[in-house]
Structures are given as C-alpha cells and as structure tokens.
Write an enzyme that holds these catalytic residues in place. Structure first.
Site, mmCIF file in Angstrom:
data_model
loop_
_atom_site.group_PDB
_atom_site.id
_atom_site.type_symbol
_atom_site.label_atom_id
_atom_site.label_comp_id
_atom_site.label_asym_id
_atom_site.label_seq_id
_atom_site.Cartn_x
_atom_site.Cartn_y
_atom_site.Cartn_z
ATOM 1 N N GLU A 196 13.755 -19.240 -10.215
ATOM 2 C CA GLU A 196 13.429 -17.874 -10.594
ATOM 3 C C GLU A 196 12.688 -17.847 -11.937
ATOM 4 O OE1 GLU A 196 13.046 -15.117 -9.524
ATOM 5 O OE2 GLU A 196 13.402 -13.616 -11.088
ATOM 6 N N CYS A 201 0.846 -1.188 0.000
ATOM 7 C CA CYS A 201 0.000 0.000 0.000
ATOM 8 C C CYS A 201 0.886 1.245 0.000
ATOM 9 C CB CYS A 201 -0.938 0.087 1.196
ATOM 10 S SG CYS A 201 -2.027 -1.324 1.355
ATOM 11 N N LYS A 231 4.976 -4.393 -5.597
ATOM 12 C CA LYS A 231 6.441 -4.407 -5.722
ATOM 13 C C LYS A 231 7.118 -4.702 -4.394
ATOM 14 C CE LYS A 231 10.353 -3.611 -7.970
ATOM 15 N NZ LYS A 231 10.806 -4.735 -8.805
ATOM 16 N N ARG A 277 3.494 -0.371 -5.112
ATOM 17 C CA ARG A 277 3.279 -0.968 -3.789
ATOM 18 C C ARG A 277 1.932 -1.670 -3.682
ATOM 19 N NH1 ARG A 277 6.845 1.563 0.054
ATOM 20 N NH2 ARG A 277 5.507 0.818 1.715
ATOM 21 N N TRP A 330 -3.084 -2.541 -1.636
ATOM 22 C CA TRP A 330 -2.906 -3.966 -1.920
ATOM 23 C C TRP A 330 -3.669 -4.667 -0.807
ATOM 24 C CZ3 TRP A 330 -0.729 -8.235 0.568
ATOM 25 C CH2 TRP A 330 -0.524 -9.356 -0.247
ATOM 26 N N HIS A 350 11.898 -37.668 -7.945
ATOM 27 C CA HIS A 350 11.290 -38.004 -6.652
ATOM 28 C C HIS A 350 9.822 -37.581 -6.596
ATOM 29 C CE1 HIS A 350 15.150 -39.269 -4.986
ATOM 30 N NE2 HIS A 350 15.632 -38.324 -5.801
ATOM 31 N N GLU A 370 4.364 -15.143 -12.249
ATOM 32 C CA GLU A 370 3.873 -13.848 -11.783
ATOM 33 C C GLU A 370 3.385 -12.949 -12.905
ATOM 34 O OE1 GLU A 370 8.288 -11.974 -10.775
ATOM 35 O OE2 GLU A 370 6.617 -11.432 -9.513
ATOM 36 N N ASN A 372 -1.210 1.485 6.120
ATOM 37 C CA ASN A 372 -0.478 0.362 5.559
ATOM 38 C C ASN A 372 -0.114 -0.549 6.725
ATOM 39 O OD1 ASN A 372 1.087 -1.331 4.017
ATOM 40 N ND2 ASN A 372 2.889 -0.004 4.076
ATOM 41 N N GLY A 373 -0.540 -1.810 6.665
ATOM 42 C CA GLY A 373 -0.271 -2.726 7.777
ATOM 43 C C GLY A 373 -1.508 -3.562 8.047
ATOM 44 N N LYS A 400 9.132 -16.082 -12.387
ATOM 45 C CA LYS A 400 8.893 -15.012 -13.369
ATOM 46 C C LYS A 400 7.688 -15.364 -14.239
ATOM 47 C CE LYS A 400 10.835 -11.830 -12.459
ATOM 48 N NZ LYS A 400 11.196 -12.167 -11.195
HETATM 49 C C1 AGP Z 1 9.615 -11.003 -7.909
HETATM 50 O O1 AGP Z 1 9.676 -10.550 -9.196
HETATM 51 C C2 AGP Z 1 9.168 -10.058 -6.889
HETATM 52 N N1 AGP Z 1 9.457 -8.737 -7.162
HETATM 53 C C3 AGP Z 1 9.364 -10.531 -5.460
HETATM 54 O O2 AGP Z 1 9.474 -11.917 -5.364
HETATM 55 C C4 AGP Z 1 10.499 -9.861 -4.669
HETATM 56 O O3 AGP Z 1 11.744 -10.334 -5.075
HETATM 57 C C5 AGP Z 1 10.283 -10.084 -3.174
HETATM 58 O O4 AGP Z 1 9.030 -9.597 -2.813
HETATM 59 C C6 AGP Z 1 11.366 -9.445 -2.333
HETATM 60 O O5 AGP Z 1 11.406 -8.076 -2.545
HETATM 61 P P1 AGP Z 1 12.632 -7.214 -2.050
HETATM 62 O O6 AGP Z 1 13.812 -7.619 -2.865
HETATM 63 O O7 AGP Z 1 12.225 -5.796 -2.303
HETATM 64 O O8 AGP Z 1 12.823 -7.525 -0.613
#
Ligand code: AGP
Length: 615
Positions: A488, A2, A610, A27, A75, A511, A495, A101-102, A492
């Site tokens: 990763e 947020c 983000k 955010r 968010w 396994h 997401e 936010n929280g 990617k």
């Molecule tokens: C992946 O593309 C995301 N942006 C996410 O997994 C991100 O790496 C994670 O939330 C950690 O964020 P940070 O590096 O800002 O701590």
C-alpha cells in the site's frame, strides 16, 4: 468511471449540472461537458478537455440557457482526453445527446455498420455510436424512451446512459445495463435530477431511486416512470437517504487527502460506535443476518477487492485465518471473476469496496453468489451497489472520502475485517470468551493510537520528502501483516507522486528485486517490534550491505534501530493486530508530503478516478 448528471425543472440547468459534475469529479476528470435544451427545443453543447475548471471558464465565455441539462465528467477509455472525445456526444443531426459510462464492447462493429449507412463520426469514442443508433430509431417513428431502449439492446457490455432529444425538451431517459456504475434518480419539487451516485444528489434532494441493472427511467420535471429494459413497468422503490454534505468540505486542510488522513482517529471511532459490547466484551455485528449455525458451518472466507482495498483484504484474510481458524484468501477481484473458482454454500464471499461501485469487485461477488456463497459487503457507501447486492453489509462509517487516494477507508476496512474475524472466531468457538474480549478491548484502543501516530514525526515528513524526492524509485518491504502495508505504501507513492515504487514481502527481495538496490533506490522497511522483527533486521542488513539507503518505519522507543538505518518514522507501540492500521499512517503521510513537495495535484492525481466502474 465517469460521472453523469442530469437536470429537468424550472431552474437554469447549466449551473446545476456543473455543480453536480463537481461532486462527481472523483469519478474521472480528464474532460467534461454540458448539453442544455431550451424550451424552444434548441440544443447546445459545451465541452472541454482537462479539469472541470476549463468547462466552467468556457461556460462563462459562452453561457448556455435552458431548463433541461445533461453533463458528464470523463475518465477516458476509448479515445484520448480531447475536446472532441469529451461527452456529451451528439448524433449527425445534432438533436440527440448522450452521456455514457461504460465500454461499448461491440462499438467497432456498430460504427462500421452505421458508417456504411452514411453516418459520420466526429470522435474516437465508443460512445458516439449510441446517439446515432437512437437517431435511427427515432427516424423510424419510435418515441425517445423506445428508441433508447431498443438502441441499448444493441450494445454489448455494461453501461449507464442518459439521453435527451431536442424534439422532447421535457424528457430525459436514463438506463443501466450491468454494473458499469450506478444511475440514481433524485426527486425534487417540480424538478428532477439524475446522477451516477447518491452523494451527488444529496445537496439537492434526499428522495432518491437507484436504478437496478436492466432498468431505465423516463424522467420529466414532474416525476419519472421506471421500466425494465424489456419494456415492463416496475415500481422501483423511492428511498430517503440521510447524509451531511457539509462533512465533505476540506475543513481547513490544504487537501482532502490530508484532511482524511488527519481524521482517521475520528473515523475509526465512528466505525466502532455501536459495535463494541462491553459486558462481556464482544464484537457486536448486529447487521449480520447469519445464524451461529451458519457461521459454524462455513468452510472458507474469500475476500474480494481491488487496489488499496485489496491490500486491506490481505490483512483481513490473515486476521480471519488467525482468529477464526478458517481458510481465508484475499483475491484480486478482476482475476477471481474469470478463473472459475471453487465456491459453494459453505463459502462466505466478502466484497470490500470503499465506493461499493467497483465493477470487478461487484462481478466477483455476483459470481460467488452464483456458486452458492453467502455474500457480505464491506463498504463506505450506504445504498451503493455492493450494499444493495449482498446478503448483508457492514458499513465502514468513515464519512465521505473525496481524495482519490484512499486513506481513512483503508484503515476502516481493515478495522471492520478485524471485528468480523473476532466475531467469526468467537461464534465458531475458535476464540474463547476471554480471547474474543481481549480483541474487542484492543480494537477499542485504535482511535487513540491513531491519534498518537498522527502526532509522531511532525516535521519529519517534510524533511524526508525534500531529501528523497529525487529518487528514481522506491522499494517498500514488510513481513506478515505489514507486507500488505508495504504494498500500500508503494501504491500511495506511485499514485500521487508518480515515482515508481514496488512493495513486497521482505523475503521476496532476495529472489530478484535486490538487483535494484543502490544508493538512489531508497528502501522503506516496515520493522515494527513484532514476531518478525529480527527477520526484518536481517533484510535491512542485506540492503545496507549493498550500499542501499533505508528509511525504517519502527516502533517508538526502539532506539537501537536508528544506528542501523538512515532515517526513521515512528509508530506508537501497539498490539500486533493493530499494527497494519497504525503503520498505514506514516506511509500515507510520506506519500502525501512527497507529492506536495513535487507540486502535484494530490486530490486528483493524473490518469486516475476514485471509483473504477469499468473493468
Ligand atoms: C487507491 O488509493 C485507490 N483509491 C484504489 O486503488 C481503490 O482502492 C480501488 O480502486 C478500489 O476502490 P473501491 O474500494 O472503491 O472498490
């Protein structure tokens, strides 16, 4: 998560707040809202579910006028992303307005008590209890600042809160409890700003004061007073931040994500600038305050991170073990913080976070510090909480990353950890001068190799995206330093394309996951010419023997691989420790082109944000 943005001054608040929210949209972007108070003390709110464009249209149809404004981009945690659940939230009288936010962990209890006292609620959020609590305290005769402070004392959890009251149109109160994302005050001339993070303030002012946990700011257009949450005045230091907001523009690319992938050679170069000593070659990490004695006395390194960044730390931990001969682990910060880990003064805890604001990573770092560990932050954001909270910081220097999917910061974080591993290895005597020099020379090759990686496979990504877009799921396989890149690659793809994908160590497939193999489950196999090449070939054969389809990510020049797989994406030949950084390029571009082919919102994928500033 947020984003919070506030304004007090002489300009029309709504457009400024809206522009601030645009800079904070990474955010969270499932709904947004603005509240404005005019000089007569008339408070009005506009809010809308969906992206910020919906709020912009609403404000065009129903404008707001006034010089005090508060906005929020959300968010969702509690309550679906609807108009009613969007922030700002009001109390029952419509005079107290709050953005937050929280997570109010005790909101059920508070809501029950307030409802029993006659308060009625209009949303399904936890946040809505806050304006009601504040209104109760105002009714008892407290000032706005006092009412906000006392209300905050009733909340459990970590929070960033900003509040205004129609009865005091020239005052905005902002506070921070714990690590639910930051709050910073920006100083203008006859005007003041409040925002969740520094980059949102930078087009308006470079004079800022970030609030520490447990601090609050009572802001007026002329300045602000800083207090602790127990009511003591504090002198929070004002800082001047340098940053070029223009660098954040898309620069001719269709999406920020593509721009950020394409600028990886340059961002790697920025990361290396000033850190490579050449006579003799050595990693110069002047930011580290630790003496050689302290580095020699370390007994372990614990890397802490989440998501993409956690995959980067898996590469960092293996590299550290290899070069520094120190036990090193890559920890999921959200698990680490709750498992009572063994930590002592000989532990180096390295918190890796692009944003420097990820709640779990910050808490894990604080936990390690509490156990006596020395702490080091690796972050892309100077002035972030990770930067401020650690004993030392190594900046990624990747430049602003706007796309929600991390790309260039993934590569830069691995690069910083490579330099750190070489530095530790040399300082501890695990690497000879010559060996340390060789690593530095290899690191210096990365920008050029990234440039080559971006040149390879032109046109192939689009063809593969079209060919495989109907697949129901993907498997990504890798070994050694490429196991984290397989993970990763799957992340990617998930997401931004919303296609299910799993990444794993290739040997793990036998396994269980091998049961998934069929002609409709493409397998992306990272099969570079490294020490584990033959083993990977074995895994590819196992997939092919079961009718599977394989897309190989292979070393350019390895002509023999083509006969064994269905498609190939090439990576330039490179030293083994650079392989994960280079193999990141094709997995990023494959996911990007698949998502574009599907018409998805690449820069703001659904349900994500983000930075994850709640746990
Ligand atoms: C992946 O593309 C995301 N942006 C996410 O997994 C991100 O790496 C994670 O939330 C950690 O964020 P940070 O590096 O800002 O701590």
């Amino acid at each position: 998560m947020c984003g919070i943005f506030g304004y007090l001054g002489h300009q029309d608040a709504a457009p400024l707040v809206l522009a601030g929210l645009e800079r904070l949209a990474y955010r969270g972007y499932d709904s947004a809202g603005v509240a404005v108070i005019d000089r007569a003390g008339h408070l009005e709110v506009r809010k809308s579910a969906g992206k910020l464009a919906n709020l912009t249209s609403l404000l065009e149809r129903e404008p707001l006028s006034g010089n005090a404004g508060l906005g929020h981009t959300r968010w969702a945690t509690h309550g679906a992303p609807t108009d009613a659940n969007a922030h700002p939230h009001l109390d029952g009288t419509g005079e107290v307005v709050v953005v937050h936010n929280g997570i109010v962990e005790n909101y059920i209890e508070l809501k029950g008590r307030l409802a029993a006292e006659g308060h009625t609620f209009t949303s399904a959020t936890d946040t809505e209890v806050i304006p009601h609590l504040i209104q109760e305290l105002l009714a008892q005769g407290h000032t706005l600042a006092e009412a906000v402070r006392l209300a905050a004392a009733e909340l459990r959890g970590a929070h960033a809160i900003a509040c205004m009251h129609a009865g005091s149109p020239g005052t905005l109160v902002a506070l921070r409890i714990g690590n639910a994302g930051g709050v910073s005050v920006g100083f203008g001339s006859g005007e003041m700003f409040v925002a969740s993070d520094l980059p949102a303030l930078l087009p308006l002012t470079t004079s800022v004061a970030p609030l520490a946990p447990g601090e609050m700011a009572v802001v007026t257009p002329e300045g602000c007073e800083m207090l602790t949450l127990d009511g003591r005045r504090v002198d929070t230091a004002r800082q001047t931040i340098a940053m070029n907001p223009v660098a954040a523009a898309r620069g001719g690319h269709r999406h920020f994500m593509l721009k950020e992938i394409m600028e990886q050679p340059e961002s790697a170069m920025s990361c290396l600038r000033g850190r490579l000593g050449f006579t003799p070659p050595s990693a110069v990490l002047g930011e580290l305050p630790f003496t050689s004695e302290e580095l020699r006395s370390l007994s372990r390194v614990v890397f802490l991170g989440m998501g993409t960044t956690q995959y980067a730390t898996r590469v960092g931990a293996r590299t550290t073990e290899l070069l520094a001969r120190l036990p090193a682990s890559a920890e999921d910060a959200s698990e680490y913080r709750y498992r009572e880990p063994v930590v002592d003064e000989r532990t180096l805890a390295v918190a890796v976070s692009q944003s420097g604001e990820t709640a779990d990573t910050l808490e894990a770092m604080h936990l390690a510090a509490g156990g006596g560990a020395r702490t080091l932050a690796i972050t892309n954001v100077a002035g972030s909480q990770a930067d401020r909270g650690a004993d030392a910081t190594l900046l990624m220097h990747a430049g602003p990353e706007i796309g929600v999917a991390s790309t260039k910061t993934f590569v830069n974080s691995m690069l910083v950890m490579y330099l750190l591993a070489a530095h530790l290895g040399h300082a501890r005597g695990a690497l000879t001068d010559a060996a340390a020099a060789a690593h530095v020379e290899e690191a210096a090759r990365l920008p050029a190799l990234l440039g080559e990686a971006l040149e390879l496979n032109r046109g192939v990504y689009e063809r593969l995206a079209a060919a495989y877009v109907k697949a129901r799921r993907f498997l990504f396989l890798g070994r050694g330093l490429l196991d984290p890149i397989a993970r990763e690659g799957a992340l990617k793809l998930k997401e931004i394309s919303y296609i299910h994908a799993e990444g794993m160590a290739a040997a793990e497939m036998k396994h269980g996951p091998i049961a998934l193999i069929d002609g409709e489950t493409p397998v992306v196999a990272l099969v570079l010419r490294d020490a584990l090449y033959e083993k990977m070939l074995g895994n590819i054969s196992e997939v092919k023997a079961r009718g599977g389809v394989v897309i190989a990510i292979a070393t350019a020049g390895d002509d023999s691989i083509e006969a064994q797989v269905d498609d190939v994406l090439w990576v330039p030949p490179c030293p083994p420790l650079l392989a994960p950084m280079l193999a990141a390029v094709p997995v990023q571009l494959f996911a990007y082109h698949t998502a574009v082919h599907l018409g998805n919102d690449v820069d703001q994928p659904r349900n994500l944000a983000k930075s994850v500033t709640v746990e």
